[in-house]
Scaffold this active site. Structure first.
Site, PDB file in Angstrom:
ATOM      1  N   ASP A  56       0.780  -1.230   0.000  1.00 15.85           N
ATOM      2  CA  ASP A  56       0.000   0.000   0.000  1.00 15.85           C
ATOM      3  C   ASP A  56       0.814   1.284   0.000  1.00 15.85           C
ATOM      4  O   ASP A  56       0.428   2.263  -0.617  1.00 15.85           O
ATOM      5  CB  ASP A  56      -0.935   0.017   1.216  1.00 15.85           C
ATOM      6  CG  ASP A  56      -1.967  -1.081   1.162  1.00 15.85           C
ATOM      7  OD1 ASP A  56      -2.408  -1.433   0.053  1.00 15.85           O
ATOM      8  OD2 ASP A  56      -2.336  -1.593   2.237  1.00 15.85           O
ATOM      9  N   GLU A  66       2.108  -2.169   4.563  1.00 11.68           N
ATOM     10  CA  GLU A  66       0.708  -2.518   4.340  1.00 11.68           C
ATOM     11  C   GLU A  66      -0.122  -1.644   5.280  1.00 11.68           C
ATOM     12  O   GLU A  66       0.217  -1.510   6.464  1.00 11.68           O
ATOM     13  CB  GLU A  66       0.501  -4.010   4.636  1.00 11.68           C
ATOM     14  CG  GLU A  66      -0.799  -4.570   4.169  1.00 11.68           C
ATOM     15  CD  GLU A  66      -0.971  -4.604   2.664  1.00 11.68           C
ATOM     16  OE1 GLU A  66      -2.135  -4.575   2.233  1.00 11.68           O
ATOM     17  OE2 GLU A  66       0.026  -4.676   1.918  1.00 11.68           O
ATOM     18  N   LYS A  68      -3.981  -0.838   6.851  1.00  5.91           N
ATOM     19  CA  LYS A  68      -5.328  -1.358   7.055  1.00  5.91           C
ATOM     20  C   LYS A  68      -6.059  -0.447   8.026  1.00  5.91           C
ATOM     21  O   LYS A  68      -5.448   0.177   8.904  1.00  5.91           O
ATOM     22  CB  LYS A  68      -5.305  -2.785   7.642  1.00  5.91           C
ATOM     23  CG  LYS A  68      -4.626  -3.809   6.770  1.00  5.91           C
ATOM     24  CD  LYS A  68      -5.416  -4.099   5.515  1.00  5.91           C
ATOM     25  CE  LYS A  68      -4.721  -5.129   4.651  1.00  5.91           C
ATOM     26  NZ  LYS A  68      -5.354  -5.267   3.356  1.00  5.91           N
TER      27      LYS A  68
END
Length: 160
Positions: A56, A66, A68
């Protein structure tokens, strides 16, 4: 003031937010948690990864992360979703990141950000990997339990 006028005024501020998001490579703050992703990127000093094949976000040194988010007001006992077709290729991608940053929200208010290393998540990765192999098909959005998320390093906490 009428609701139409209130909406018009709010949209001006939203357009300012979208302009900022565009500078971070987010085309639409209303899609794919765009506004929340923008907030995480700015607070963590990261940039969106170019293209859709990598992770990401990246930092100034090119390390990948990453990102989230979860709205704990809607899902206090659930977990953080991962990938809708989780397979061994995605798992290996997850293992190569520098870290995972998980933002816990109540509605649109960011309450906490936790940093988890791939090593911390490896027991989950192994569990999912075994399921993928046994089923011989991808998993649909396996979740990282909030209990595990909160074992990560707290890097941001909301204060009034």
């Amino acid at each position: 003031m009428s609701d139409a006028k209130r909406l018009e005024n709010a949209m001006k501020s939203i357009q300012e937010l979208q302009n900022l998001a565009s500078e971070y490579g987010i085309a639409d703050i209303f899609q794919d948690n765009g506004g929340k992703t923008l907030q995480l990127l700015i607070l963590l000093g990261l940039r969106i990864s170019p293209g859709r094949e990598g992770n990401d976000a990246i930092d100034a040194e090119g390390k990948e992360y990453e990102l989230k988010t979860i709205n704990i007001a809607l899902n206090r006992s659930g977990g953080v979703t991962t990938h809708h077709h989780l397979n061994e290729i995605i798992l290996n991608k997850y293992r190569r990141v520098e870290a995972w940053y998980i933002g816990l929200y109540e509605g649109i208010t960011l309450k906490e950000i936790y940093k988890l290393t791939p090593e911390m998540l490896e027991p989950k990765f192994k569990e999912w990997e075994e399921k993928v192999r046994l089923r011989n098909e991808p998993l649909n959005n396996p979740k990282i339990p909030l209990k595990l998320v909160k074992k990560g390093q707290l890097v941001y906490s909301y204060s009034k």
